[in-house]
Scaffold this active site. Structure first.
Site, short mmCIF file in Angstrom:
data_model
loop_
_atom_site.label_atom_id
_atom_site.label_comp_id
_atom_site.label_asym_id
_atom_site.label_seq_id
_atom_site.Cartn_x
_atom_site.Cartn_y
_atom_site.Cartn_z
N HIS A 135 9.69 -0.57 8.80
CA HIS A 135 8.70 -1.64 8.90
C HIS A 135 8.73 -2.55 7.65
O HIS A 135 9.06 -3.73 7.74
CB HIS A 135 7.29 -1.05 9.03
N ASP A 182 0.85 -1.21 0.00
CA ASP A 182 0.00 0.00 0.00
C ASP A 182 0.89 1.26 0.00
O ASP A 182 0.87 2.04 0.94
CB ASP A 182 -0.95 0.01 1.21
O1 RIB Z 1 2.37 -0.48 10.88
C1 RIB Z 1 3.26 -0.24 9.82
C2 RIB Z 1 2.65 -0.69 8.52
O2 RIB Z 1 1.49 0.10 8.22
C3 RIB Z 1 3.59 -0.47 7.32
O3 RIB Z 1 3.33 -1.45 6.35
C4 RIB Z 1 3.19 0.87 6.81
O4 RIB Z 1 3.49 1.04 5.41
C5 RIB Z 1 1.72 0.82 7.00
O5 RIB Z 1 1.16 0.12 5.90
CA CA Z 2 2.82 -0.77 4.05
#
Ligand code: RIB
Ligand code: CA
Length: 311
Positions: free
Chosen positions: A242, A12
């Site tokens: 992340h 996303d």
């Molecule tokens: O909590 C972090 C996640 O949420 C990552 O994938 C960031 O891109 C959002 O999608």
């Molecule tokens: Ca993400």
């Protein structure tokens, strides 16, 4: 050099997604077969546009297939404009993409590609898990055909990041997450327990911009918005890695320590989206990452991006 690992990346984009996507396009140990898009950081139409922009920026031909626009059951949550910006890349605005998405939707592309290469492909999911749940419902054989599933999501032994209980990707579609964790396929969870230990600094992006003026320069510009969010919310100059951490896990799990356990997901109430370890036998075991070598994972992410392989 080991053979490249075939990967479908469900995403996303999103600034940390972009950091993961460009890593995947730059790393010789990743054969990026496709990007599939999902709502989350931005509406799915913008996620698709952003994915196409990144592929073209990198000079790649990777197909992009659009996925779900909303969660399976829960009320759609607002998109976190304050984290990635209303367009998903902070203040950076790459040129409009010239190519169109694949004619298939995300779930169908996943089903087709894994059926054509049974047992070989890693599906890395770094957004809400709706596309994977839809693929399981449309063709349960994907659970056997997919080689492995890596999920960036969840928070098992620490607080969440969108509520005190839940991490954003799981919180956005808890029913889809429960479906994915209950299926009989090998899943590794790369959650906040480890991703909040892996950080990128502003200085990390300088060699990237020098080696790859177009892609590295874009990341440095987009990251400023994400750094500001981290400065306000976490009090440090930089950002958590992340999604990049999940893509590193897709090619090399050495920097992570896991515990196998079934995972339950809270589907309603104040704790909606919370991920908990469930008792043995309460479903298939998920390899839950609970410890990490932060610098090993950060260095593994940086190496291909500093290599100059991207334009
Ligand atoms: O909590 C972090 C996640 O949420 C990552 O994938 C960031 O891109 C959002 O999608
Ligand atoms: Ca993400």
């Amino acid at each position: 050099m080991p053979d490249a690992r075939p990967v479908i990346l469900d995403t996303d984009p999103g600034i940390d997604d972009a950091m993961a996507i460009l890593f995947a396009l730059a790393d010789p140990e990743v054969e990026l077969l496709a990007l599939t898009t999902i709502f989350g950081n931005v509406p799915v139409g913008k996620a698709t546009r952003n994915a196409l922009q990144l592929v073209e920026m990198a000079g790649a031909e990777t197909p992009v297939a659009q996925g779900a626009a909303a969660p399976l059951q829960r009320e759609p949550a607002p998109h976190p404009d304050f984290v990635h910006g209303p367009e998903g890349f902070g203040d950076a605005q790459p040129p409009a993409p010239s190519r169109k998405p694949d004619t298939r939707d995300a779930a169908q592309l996943m089903i087709d590609m894994t059926a054509a290469r049974p047992g070989e492909i890693t599906i890395a999911a770094v957004g809400p898990l709706t596309n994977l749940a839809l693929a399981l419902d449309r063709d349960p054989a994907i659970a056997k055909n997919a080689g492995r599933v890596i999920v960036m999501g969840g928070a098992v032994r620490q607080r969440g990041n969108v509520t005190p209980h839940a991490e954003a990707n799981i919180w956005q579609d808890p029913h889809a997450a429960a479906r994915v964790f209950a299926a009989d396929w090998p899943v590794a969870l790369v959650g906040l327990d480890v991703t909040e230990r892996v950080r990128c600094s502003r200085e990390d992006l300088v060699p990237m911009a020098e080696a790859s003026p177009s892609c590295g320069g874009f990341l440095a510009e987009a990251a400023e918005f994400y750094f500001s969010f981290h400065q306000r919310s976490q009090g440090f100059d930089g950002c958590f890695l992340h999604d990049p951490a999940a893509l590193v896990a897709a090619v090399d799990m050495d920097g992570f320590q896991t515990i196998p356990a079934p995972l339950s997901v809270a589907l309603e109430g104040e704790e909606i989206g919370r991920t908990r370890m469930a008792p043995e036998g309460d479903g298939p075991a998920v390899d839950i990452c609970l410890a990490v070598d932060p610098d090993a994972v950060r260095q593994r992410w940086l190496a291909p991006l500093w290599s100059g392989r991207l334009p």
